[in-house]
Design a protein around this motif. Sequence first.
Motif, PDB file in Angstrom:
ATOM      1  N   GLU A 223     177.864  -4.210  33.407  1.00 10.56           N
ATOM      2  CA  GLU A 223     176.715  -5.211  33.126  1.00 10.56           C
ATOM      3  C   GLU A 223     176.644  -5.541  31.487  1.00 10.56           C
ATOM      4  N   GLY A 224     177.410  -4.771  30.889  1.00 11.44           N
ATOM      5  CA  GLY A 224     177.301  -5.328  29.363  1.00 11.44           C
ATOM      6  C   GLY A 224     176.386  -4.654  28.685  1.00 11.44           C
ATOM      7  N   LYS A 225     175.769  -3.764  29.338  1.00  7.49           N
ATOM      8  CA  LYS A 225     174.519  -2.918  28.511  1.00  7.49           C
ATOM      9  C   LYS A 225     175.192  -2.159  27.433  1.00  7.49           C
ATOM     10  N   GLU A 226     174.777  -1.938  26.275  1.00  7.60           N
ATOM     11  CA  GLU A 226     175.387  -0.961  25.318  1.00  7.60           C
ATOM     12  C   GLU A 226     174.849   0.384  25.550  1.00  7.60           C
ATOM     13  N   ILE A 227     175.989   1.259  25.375  1.00  7.91           N
ATOM     14  CA  ILE A 227     175.796   2.768  25.506  1.00  7.91           C
ATOM     15  C   ILE A 227     176.159   3.309  24.138  1.00  7.91           C
ATOM     16  N   ARG A 228     175.350   4.031  23.533  1.00 11.22           N
ATOM     17  CA  ARG A 228     175.543   4.625  22.201  1.00 11.22           C
ATOM     18  C   ARG A 228     175.569   6.329  22.383  1.00 11.22           C
ATOM     19  N   VAL A 229     176.400   7.016  22.165  1.00  9.80           N
ATOM     20  CA  VAL A 229     176.613   8.379  22.145  1.00  9.80           C
ATOM     21  C   VAL A 229     176.781   9.124  20.909  1.00  9.80           C
ATOM     22  N   LYS A 230     176.188  10.159  20.592  1.00 11.10           N
ATOM     23  CA  LYS A 230     176.360  10.876  19.355  1.00 11.10           C
ATOM     24  C   LYS A 230     177.137  12.143  19.976  1.00 11.10           C
ATOM     25  N   VAL A 231     178.103  12.306  19.292  1.00  9.76           N
ATOM     26  CA  VAL A 231     178.908  13.546  19.890  1.00  9.76           C
ATOM     27  C   VAL A 231     179.097  14.635  18.863  1.00  9.76           C
ATOM     28  N   GLU A 232     179.605  15.847  19.208  1.00  5.52           N
ATOM     29  CA  GLU A 232     179.682  16.965  18.493  1.00  5.52           C
ATOM     30  C   GLU A 232     180.959  17.524  18.493  1.00  5.52           C
ATOM     31  N   GLY A 233     181.455  18.484  17.523  1.00  2.00           N
ATOM     32  CA  GLY A 233     182.592  18.793  17.245  1.00  2.00           C
ATOM     33  C   GLY A 233     182.809  19.728  16.151  1.00  2.00           C
ATOM     34  N   GLN A 234     183.800  20.430  15.856  1.00  3.41           N
ATOM     35  CA  GLN A 234     184.276  21.209  14.703  1.00  3.41           C
ATOM     36  C   GLN A 234     184.676  20.306  13.376  1.00  3.41           C
ATOM     37  N   ALA A 235     185.320  19.095  13.877  1.00  5.23           N
ATOM     38  CA  ALA A 235     185.757  18.424  12.629  1.00  5.23           C
ATOM     39  C   ALA A 235     185.191  17.341  12.610  1.00  5.23           C
ATOM     40  N   THR A 236     184.963  16.849  10.892  1.00  2.00           N
ATOM     41  CA  THR A 236     184.269  15.633  10.657  1.00  2.00           C
ATOM     42  C   THR A 236     185.089  15.237   9.343  1.00  2.00           C
ATOM     43  N   PHE A 237     185.309  13.801   9.549  1.00  2.00           N
ATOM     44  CA  PHE A 237     185.850  12.856   8.386  1.00  2.00           C
ATOM     45  C   PHE A 237     185.400  11.598   7.963  1.00  2.00           C
ATOM     46  N   ASN A 238     185.820  11.453   6.779  1.00  2.00           N
ATOM     47  CA  ASN A 238     185.282  10.091   6.646  1.00  2.00           C
ATOM     48  C   ASN A 238     186.262   8.834   6.116  1.00  2.00           C
ATOM     49  N   THR A 239     187.573   9.251   6.574  1.00  2.00           N
ATOM     50  CA  THR A 239     188.633   8.085   7.015  1.00  2.00           C
ATOM     51  C   THR A 239     188.987   8.255   8.438  1.00  2.00           C
ATOM     52  N   ILE A 240     189.388   7.063   8.891  1.00  2.00           N
ATOM     53  CA  ILE A 240     189.890   7.023  10.258  1.00  2.00           C
ATOM     54  C   ILE A 240     191.289   7.549  10.470  1.00  2.00           C
ATOM     55  N   ASN A 241     192.359   7.590   9.504  1.00  2.00           N
ATOM     56  CA  ASN A 241     193.535   8.271   9.548  1.00  2.00           C
ATOM     57  C   ASN A 241     193.558   9.465  10.073  1.00  2.00           C
ATOM     58  N   VAL A 243     190.851  11.223  11.353  1.00  2.00           N
ATOM     59  CA  VAL A 243     190.211  11.512  12.513  1.00  2.00           C
ATOM     60  C   VAL A 243     191.588  11.532  13.470  1.00  2.00           C
ATOM     61  N   ILE A 244     192.605  10.420  13.441  1.00  2.00           N
ATOM     62  CA  ILE A 244     193.681  10.655  14.510  1.00  2.00           C
ATOM     63  C   ILE A 244     194.521  11.683  14.285  1.00  2.00           C
ATOM     64  N   ARG A 245     194.537  12.058  12.939  1.00  2.00           N
ATOM     65  CA  ARG A 245     195.471  13.286  12.786  1.00  2.00           C
ATOM     66  C   ARG A 245     195.043  14.553  13.442  1.00  2.00           C
ATOM     67  N   ALA A 246     193.713  14.533  13.468  1.00  2.00           N
ATOM     68  CA  ALA A 246     192.928  15.697  14.331  1.00  2.00           C
ATOM     69  C   ALA A 246     192.946  15.447  15.735  1.00  2.00           C
ATOM     70  N   ALA A 247     193.197  14.521  16.113  1.00  2.00           N
ATOM     71  CA  ALA A 247     193.002  14.008  17.692  1.00  2.00           C
ATOM     72  C   ALA A 247     194.624  14.478  18.013  1.00  2.00           C
ATOM     73  N   LEU A 248     195.568  13.990  17.174  1.00  2.00           N
ATOM     74  CA  LEU A 248     196.876  14.504  17.505  1.00  2.00           C
ATOM     75  C   LEU A 248     196.945  15.878  17.565  1.00  2.00           C
ATOM     76  N   ASP A 249     196.276  16.717  16.619  1.00  2.00           N
ATOM     77  CA  ASP A 249     196.542  18.250  16.578  1.00  2.00           C
ATOM     78  C   ASP A 249     195.598  18.960  17.632  1.00  2.00           C
ATOM     79  N   GLY A 250     195.006  18.109  18.647  1.00  2.00           N
ATOM     80  CA  GLY A 250     194.530  18.499  19.930  1.00  2.00           C
ATOM     81  C   GLY A 250     192.997  19.230  19.580  1.00  2.00           C
ATOM     82  N   HIS A 264     200.934   5.949  18.761  1.00  2.00           N
ATOM     83  CA  HIS A 264     200.830   7.315  19.332  1.00  2.00           C
ATOM     84  C   HIS A 264     200.667   7.188  20.920  1.00  2.00           C
ATOM     85  N   LEU A 265     200.013   6.264  21.401  1.00  2.00           N
ATOM     86  CA  LEU A 265     200.012   5.984  23.030  1.00  2.00           C
ATOM     87  C   LEU A 265     201.406   5.680  23.454  1.00  2.00           C
ATOM     88  N   ASP A 266     202.003   4.815  22.654  1.00  2.00           N
ATOM     89  CA  ASP A 266     203.500   4.325  23.366  1.00  2.00           C
ATOM     90  C   ASP A 266     204.224   5.660  23.144  1.00  2.00           C
TER      91      ASP A 266
END
Length: 309
Positions: A223-241, A243-250, A264-266
Motif C-alpha cells: 500500500e506504499g506505507k513505509e517500513i523501517r527496520v533497524k538491523v543487527e550484525g557483527q560488521a559495521t562500515f561507513n562506506t557502501i563498497n 558493506v558489499i565486500r562483507a556481504a560477498l564474504d557471507g 555481483h547479481l549477474d
Amino acid sequence: MITEPEAVTSPMIRENITDLIAFAAVAEERSFTRAAARLNVSQSALSHTIKGLEQRLGLRLLTRTTRTVAPTLEGEDLLATLNPCFERIENRLQALNETRDEPTGTVRIVAVEYAIESILWPKLSPMLRKYPAVNVELVMEYEYTDLAHSRCDAGVRYGDQVAEGMIAMRIGPDERMICVGAPSYFATAKTPEHPNDLTEHACINLRLSNHGALYAWEFEDEEGKEIRVKVEGQATFNTINTVIRAALDGHGLACVPERLAKPHLDAGTLKTCLDAYCPSFPGFHLYYPSRQRSSSAFEVVLEALRHRD
C-alpha cells in the motif's frame, strides 16, 4: 617614470594583499590547519604571516585558543570589507577567462563515493579529454556538505534530499536499495519473507557519517506505507563498497544500491530477497546555488553530467 614613493609602497601593497588573503582564509576556516591546507603553505609559515600583518596594522585580528580561532571585532570588520573585493576580483578574472574561445577553469564537486565512481567520473572523463583547459576536482564526503564552507561549486544528492533554494539537475536514473546476501549465507539461513524478519538475521550495518547513526533499512508495503527496520550484525562500515565486500564474504544480508550490486547479481555471487518491498526513488541530482555565476567550465560540466533517458 616611477617616483621613489611608488617604488617603496608597491612591494608593501603586494605583501599586504598576500597577507590579507591568508587572514581571510584563517578567518573563514576558523582553523590554521585547514587554512594552511587550503593555501598550500605550512602552518608555521601561515602563523608567521598573520603575526606580521597584525604587527604592521597595530591591531589584533584573530583570537586564538587551544581549540578555536575566531576573528576579533576588528577582524570581522576587515573581513567584511575584504570578501566583496575578493569576489569582484574573482568575477573579473573569470570574465576575462571566458573571453577565450575554449572553456577554461576549475569545477569542484562534492559527492559520495558511489556517485563519483558510478556517475561523475564515467561522464566527466570523456569531457576532460575534449576540453584540456577544464579541470575538475571530485571531493568524496558522506556528510551533507555546505558548498560555501567547502569551497565547492556543486554537490550531488538523491533528488528527494536536495535543499530548498538550490538548483537541481538530474544526472542519473532512479535508484533502488535492495536486500542482498551471498549464496553461502542463504545456504545456512532461511530467506526472509517480510522486512520484519530481518531482526532474526545477521545483517551488515552502514554507519552514516553525517550524524553517526546506523542506517535504518527502508522498505514499502503493497500500500506504499513505509517500513523501517533497524538491523543487527557483527560488521559495521561507513562506506557502501565495504558493506558489499562483507556481504560477498557471507557475513550476512546487506541493503545496497541495486546498480552497485548488479555485477555481483549477474555473476551469481549475490542473491536478492524482499524485492517486492524495495521501492525506487529519485536518483542522483547535481545541486548548486541559484545565485552562482556560471563559468564556461561549469557549463560544459553541466552538459556532460545531464541525464539523458
